[in-house]
Design a protein around this motif. Structure first.
Motif, mmCIF file in Angstrom:
data_model
loop_
_atom_site.group_PDB
_atom_site.id
_atom_site.type_symbol
_atom_site.label_atom_id
_atom_site.label_comp_id
_atom_site.label_asym_id
_atom_site.label_seq_id
_atom_site.Cartn_x
_atom_site.Cartn_y
_atom_site.Cartn_z
ATOM 1 N N SER A 28 0.834 -1.215 0.000
ATOM 2 C CA SER A 28 0.000 0.000 0.000
ATOM 3 C C SER A 28 0.863 1.256 0.000
ATOM 4 C CB SER A 28 -0.925 -0.002 1.219
ATOM 5 O OG SER A 28 -0.198 -0.007 2.424
ATOM 6 N N MET A 29 1.962 1.232 0.784
ATOM 7 C CA MET A 29 2.848 2.384 0.800
ATOM 8 C C MET A 29 3.529 2.573 -0.555
ATOM 9 S SD MET A 29 2.825 4.090 3.603
ATOM 10 C CE MET A 29 4.366 4.970 3.468
ATOM 11 N N LEU A 30 3.930 1.465 -1.190
ATOM 12 C CA LEU A 30 4.571 1.560 -2.498
ATOM 13 C C LEU A 30 3.616 2.138 -3.529
ATOM 14 C CD1 LEU A 30 6.833 0.925 -4.529
ATOM 15 C CD2 LEU A 30 5.895 -1.397 -4.710
ATOM 16 N N GLU A 31 2.396 1.599 -3.571
ATOM 17 C CA GLU A 31 1.425 2.096 -4.547
ATOM 18 C C GLU A 31 1.086 3.556 -4.301
ATOM 19 O OE1 GLU A 31 -3.005 0.894 -6.278
ATOM 20 O OE2 GLU A 31 -2.113 -0.211 -4.591
ATOM 21 N N SER A 32 0.890 3.911 -3.021
ATOM 22 C CA SER A 32 0.562 5.304 -2.704
ATOM 23 C C SER A 32 1.717 6.236 -3.078
ATOM 24 C CB SER A 32 0.246 5.414 -1.214
ATOM 25 O OG SER A 32 0.032 6.756 -0.843
ATOM 26 N N MET A 33 2.956 5.777 -2.802
ATOM 27 C CA MET A 33 4.116 6.612 -3.104
ATOM 28 C C MET A 33 4.254 6.836 -4.609
ATOM 29 S SD MET A 33 8.128 5.771 -2.351
ATOM 30 C CE MET A 33 8.067 4.451 -3.578
ATOM 31 N N ILE A 34 4.075 5.786 -5.395
ATOM 32 C CA ILE A 34 4.198 5.922 -6.853
ATOM 33 C C ILE A 34 3.095 6.819 -7.407
ATOM 34 C CG2 ILE A 34 4.057 4.647 -9.023
ATOM 35 C CD1 ILE A 34 5.504 2.359 -7.680
ATOM 36 N N GLU A 35 1.872 6.637 -6.905
ATOM 37 C CA GLU A 35 0.771 7.482 -7.369
ATOM 38 C C GLU A 35 1.027 8.942 -7.033
ATOM 39 O OE1 GLU A 35 -1.913 6.880 -9.108
ATOM 40 O OE2 GLU A 35 -1.534 4.739 -9.366
ATOM 41 N N ASP A 36 1.521 9.186 -5.808
ATOM 42 C CA ASP A 36 1.781 10.577 -5.419
ATOM 43 C C ASP A 36 2.910 11.179 -6.251
ATOM 44 O OD1 ASP A 36 -0.198 10.405 -3.542
ATOM 45 O OD2 ASP A 36 1.155 10.014 -1.849
ATOM 46 N N MET A 37 3.962 10.372 -6.479
ATOM 47 C CA MET A 37 5.076 10.873 -7.285
ATOM 48 C C MET A 37 4.622 11.178 -8.716
ATOM 49 S SD MET A 37 8.227 8.416 -6.068
ATOM 50 C CE MET A 37 9.247 9.031 -7.392
ATOM 51 N N SER A 39 1.582 11.945 -9.719
ATOM 52 C CA SER A 39 0.708 13.135 -9.740
ATOM 53 C C SER A 39 1.515 14.414 -9.611
ATOM 54 C CB SER A 39 -0.317 13.041 -8.604
ATOM 55 O OG SER A 39 -1.174 11.939 -8.785
ATOM 56 N N VAL A 40 2.501 14.397 -8.690
ATOM 57 C CA VAL A 40 3.330 15.593 -8.500
ATOM 58 C C VAL A 40 4.135 15.891 -9.770
ATOM 59 C CG1 VAL A 40 5.284 16.533 -7.209
ATOM 60 C CG2 VAL A 40 3.435 15.363 -6.002
ATOM 61 N N TYR A 41 4.713 14.836 -10.368
ATOM 62 C CA TYR A 41 5.498 15.027 -11.577
ATOM 63 C C TYR A 41 4.624 15.543 -12.713
ATOM 64 C CZ TYR A 41 8.139 13.869 -15.770
ATOM 65 O OH TYR A 41 8.767 13.935 -16.992
#
Length: 422
Positions: A28-37, A39-41
């Motif tokens: 869950s942390m990996l998926e959330s981190m990739i999604e956030d990265m 979106s920010v990018y």
């Protein structure tokens, strides 16, 4: 009946739950981190591309421009390609994925922005797709998958270590359980420490079990002592009463009958004292809460007088001497049994001479001129009488000793505990 699990089963169960929770949290942390990265990018890149597209639209009538390398800009929603379907709740200047109904399998971002073009406020739609980032994202997933397998391997190793530790910790308990199961109900010997890595808790458990076992052994021994002593010590007053009743049928003399009645009264009192004392030895009582009383010479003389009739030899003199005072918490019947047994044993061991009862400060001595500890007494109650004395002394914290005299006979000493000051 509900099955009781072993420590190993509980260890595996709890560790599996924790491991599953760690893996789920990791994913869950990996998926959330990739999604956030992502979106920010995308937001950062699309803000820059919107500024570039706005400059390209200025002074032209174009409705679509390409913003290399990853974006396309459109003026007005009607100018969007047919395959683009936007989400219904998009906000200005925020990146959004295209709606699932869009006719494309490629992951696109869209952003709506209000911009001033040729003096008019227009809706600018930016469609963005970064193939390089998507490729990098797949590589990140591949890397994380490798890390996940390494984490699983680490969890397996950790489980093996935990199982080894659990086995070392629970093996002493298992050995202790087997030891207790193999012991017979009559075995009150100290429980030894089990083999293995015995921890402080195991030591404490064994100590508590031994302490509890000692209490049980003490209770059993007191019960046995009561049965043994009661069966023997009550025999004498019963024989006296039976003999007196037999003699009553042979004479009508009032003096004779009164003498037999007196014998029966004494025998009943002696029996009552024995029963009271023996029962008190089987009970747990708070001796500290008992009141203290003073023993005088008259009480000792009364005890000795009650045992003169059991005197086996008329050439033995029984005397009482007071050279001090004794304060004690022993009940009157218990004290009479204590001193009476010592006097009776001394008389049974003495063929001639004297038995001297001496009271000093905090102690009572019974000194005889008999056969000593190596000789054979004439009375049957010698051994049992001393056992009752020792039981009484143990219960009331008195010190009992029996030693040979320098010349003849022996001396029995009961040292009473000093009175505690409040």
């Amino acid at each position: 009946m509900k099955q009781i699990r072993t420590s190993k089963q509980l260890t595996v169960t709890y560790f599996s739950i924790v491991a599953f929770a760690i893996i789920a949290f990791h994913f869950s942390m990996l998926e959330s981190m990739i999604e956030d990265m992502e979106s920010v990018y995308a937001e950062t890149r699309m803000d820059k591309d919107i500024a570039t597209a706005t400059a390209l639209f200025q002074g032209t009538n174009l409705t679509h421009v390409a913003v290399p390398p990853f974006s396309n800009a459109y003026l007005g929603k009607k100018n969007l390609p047919a395959w683009v379907v936007l989400e219904s709740d998009i906000s200005n200047d925020k990146p959004y994925h295209l709606a699932p109904s869009s006719e494309t399998k490629i992951e696109y971002f869209s952003m709506l922005s209000k911009v001033m073009i040729n003096g008019k406020l227009r809706d600018l739609y930016l469609i963005h797709h970064d193939a390089i980032y998507e490729s990098s994202e797949e590589k990140m997933f591949d890397t994380q998958t490798t890390q996940l397998f390494m984490s699983l391997l680490l969890l397996i190793i950790s489980l093996w270590v935990v199982m080894r530790i659990s086995n070392r910790l629970t093996k002493p308990l298992s050995n202790l359980s087997k030891n207790l199961e193999s012991r017979s109900p009559e075995n009150f010997s100290p429980i030894s420490l089990p083999d293995g890595a015995a921890t402080r808790e195991i030591h404490q458990l064994v100590d508590r079990l031994n302490s509890y076992q000692n209490q049980i052994r003490s209770l059993v021994e007191r019960e046995r002592a009561f049965n043994r002593n009661a069966s023997h010590e009550l025999r004498t007053p019963l024989m006296v009463m039976r003999g007196a009743l037999t003699l009553l049928n042979k004479s009508d003399s009032k003096e004779f009958m009164e003498r037999q009645r007196t014998r029966m009264v004494k025998a009943c009192q002696e029996m009552e004292d024995y029963i009271t004392t023996l029962l008190s030895l089987t009970r747990d009582e708070d001796t500290d809460s008992m009141s203290t009383r003073v023993i005088n010479e008259a009480e000792l003389a009364l005890i000795c007088e009650a045992h003169r009739e059991y005197q086996p030899n008329e050439f033995v003199e029984l005397k009482v001497s007071s050279q001090g005072s004794v304060k004690t918490k022993l009940p009157v019947p218990t004290l009479h049994i204590l001193v009476g047994n010592l006097v009776k044993n001394a008389l049974a061991c003495t063929d001639k001479g004297q038995v001297l009862v001496v009271m000093e400060d905090n102690l009572i001595k019974i000194i005889d001129s008999g056969c000593g500890l190596e000789g054979k007494p004439t009375g049957e109650s010698y051994g049992l009488g001393l056992m009752i004395v020792r039981d009484i002394c143990t219960k009331y914290h008195c010190e009992f000793t029996l030693l040979n005299n320098e010349e003849v006979g022996c001396t029995a000493t009961v040292r009473f505990p000093p009175e505690r000051k409040a």
